[in-house]
Design a protein around this motif. Sequence first.
Motif, PDB file in Angstrom:
ATOM      1  N   PHE A  26      -4.321  -6.828  -6.208  1.00 36.42           N
ATOM      2  CA  PHE A  26      -3.015  -6.320  -6.024  1.00 36.42           C
ATOM      3  C   PHE A  26      -2.616  -6.247  -7.273  1.00 36.42           C
ATOM      4  O   PHE A  26      -1.830  -7.068  -8.093  1.00 36.42           O
ATOM      5  N   ASN A  52      -6.212  -1.329  -2.757  1.00 35.72           N
ATOM      6  CA  ASN A  52      -4.838  -1.115  -2.703  1.00 35.72           C
ATOM      7  C   ASN A  52      -4.256   0.029  -4.105  1.00 35.72           C
ATOM      8  O   ASN A  52      -3.451   0.857  -3.614  1.00 35.72           O
ATOM      9  N   ASN A  53      -4.932  -0.192  -5.157  1.00 36.71           N
ATOM     10  CA  ASN A  53      -4.495   0.578  -6.335  1.00 36.71           C
ATOM     11  C   ASN A  53      -5.970   0.760  -7.042  1.00 36.71           C
ATOM     12  O   ASN A  53      -6.870   0.253  -6.700  1.00 36.71           O
ATOM     13  N   GLY A  75      -6.512   4.641  -1.298  1.00 33.33           N
ATOM     14  CA  GLY A  75      -5.606   3.509  -1.569  1.00 33.33           C
ATOM     15  C   GLY A  75      -4.284   3.806  -1.327  1.00 33.33           C
ATOM     16  O   GLY A  75      -3.749   4.836  -0.739  1.00 33.33           O
ATOM     17  N   SER A  76      -3.123   3.045  -1.883  1.00 37.27           N
ATOM     18  CA  SER A  76      -1.826   3.222  -1.587  1.00 37.27           C
ATOM     19  C   SER A  76      -1.062   3.488  -2.585  1.00 37.27           C
ATOM     20  O   SER A  76       0.031   3.784  -2.460  1.00 37.27           O
ATOM     21  N   TYR A  77      -1.409   3.184  -3.819  1.00 35.21           N
ATOM     22  CA  TYR A  77      -0.698   3.161  -4.929  1.00 35.21           C
ATOM     23  C   TYR A  77      -1.324   3.271  -6.454  1.00 35.21           C
ATOM     24  O   TYR A  77      -2.386   2.388  -6.489  1.00 35.21           O
ATOM     25  N   GLN A 100       1.173   1.644   2.410  1.00 35.16           N
ATOM     26  CA  GLN A 100       0.414   0.299   2.360  1.00 35.16           C
ATOM     27  C   GLN A 100       0.270  -0.481   3.401  1.00 35.16           C
ATOM     28  O   GLN A 100      -0.831  -1.170   3.708  1.00 35.16           O
TER      29      GLN A 100
END
Length: 230
Positions: A26, A52-53, A75-77, A100
């Motif tokens: 994270f 996630n990133n 991913g989300s970010y 996310q």
Amino acid sequence: MKQIHSSFQDAVKNIQDGSTLMVGGFGLVGIPENLLLALVETGVKDLTIISNNCGVDDWGLGLLLKNKQIKKMVGSYVGENKEFERQVLAGEIEIELIPQGTLAERIRAGGAGIPAFYTPAGVGTSIAESKEIKEFDGKEYLLETALTADYSLIRAIKGDKMGNLVYNKTARNFNPMIAAAGKITIAEVEELVEIGQIESDQIHTPGVYVQNIIVGHQEKRIERKTIKQI
């Protein structure tokens, strides 16, 4: 007993070109940094990464990006990585950005054997394009499919020789669900203890999800420093 590797290079040697990898963490917290360094050394390419990133320019998944080993990023970010932005704008990498919460649930569903689920996140946006929409109690929901991977690379603060794992604080955000969603899970642990030395109610990931273990020291870089003027 799980396979306990003596080197990070040995732990990732079976990952081949074109593999799909889930990577825990994270931000830079809880990333399997030594496994990622070993992947850079192998030169394996055309990877699809689910995380996630995407790390930062000079650490974590950012090193694989810099080395042009990633074909697609899910991913989300990705806002902390300038090289990622450059590759996207240049058309050098495929990208799938996911809210996310939806990303987390798609990974969790993959580990639980649930093929798909409905969520309100993304209704009425470009995320909904080409996806099934269904109404429940007067509200619209998108159908989202589960995510799985050929390999899951995760990090824990402690593990035992059966593969039972414990995570530290924020590292628990994505690592447990990613551990369950990979066909083969490789766990990088800071401390390896004997079976029975982790209390059963302290275990975050049961050993049934883990096939490979490697012990290593983490550098634990800080993603962004904020300094107070005195």
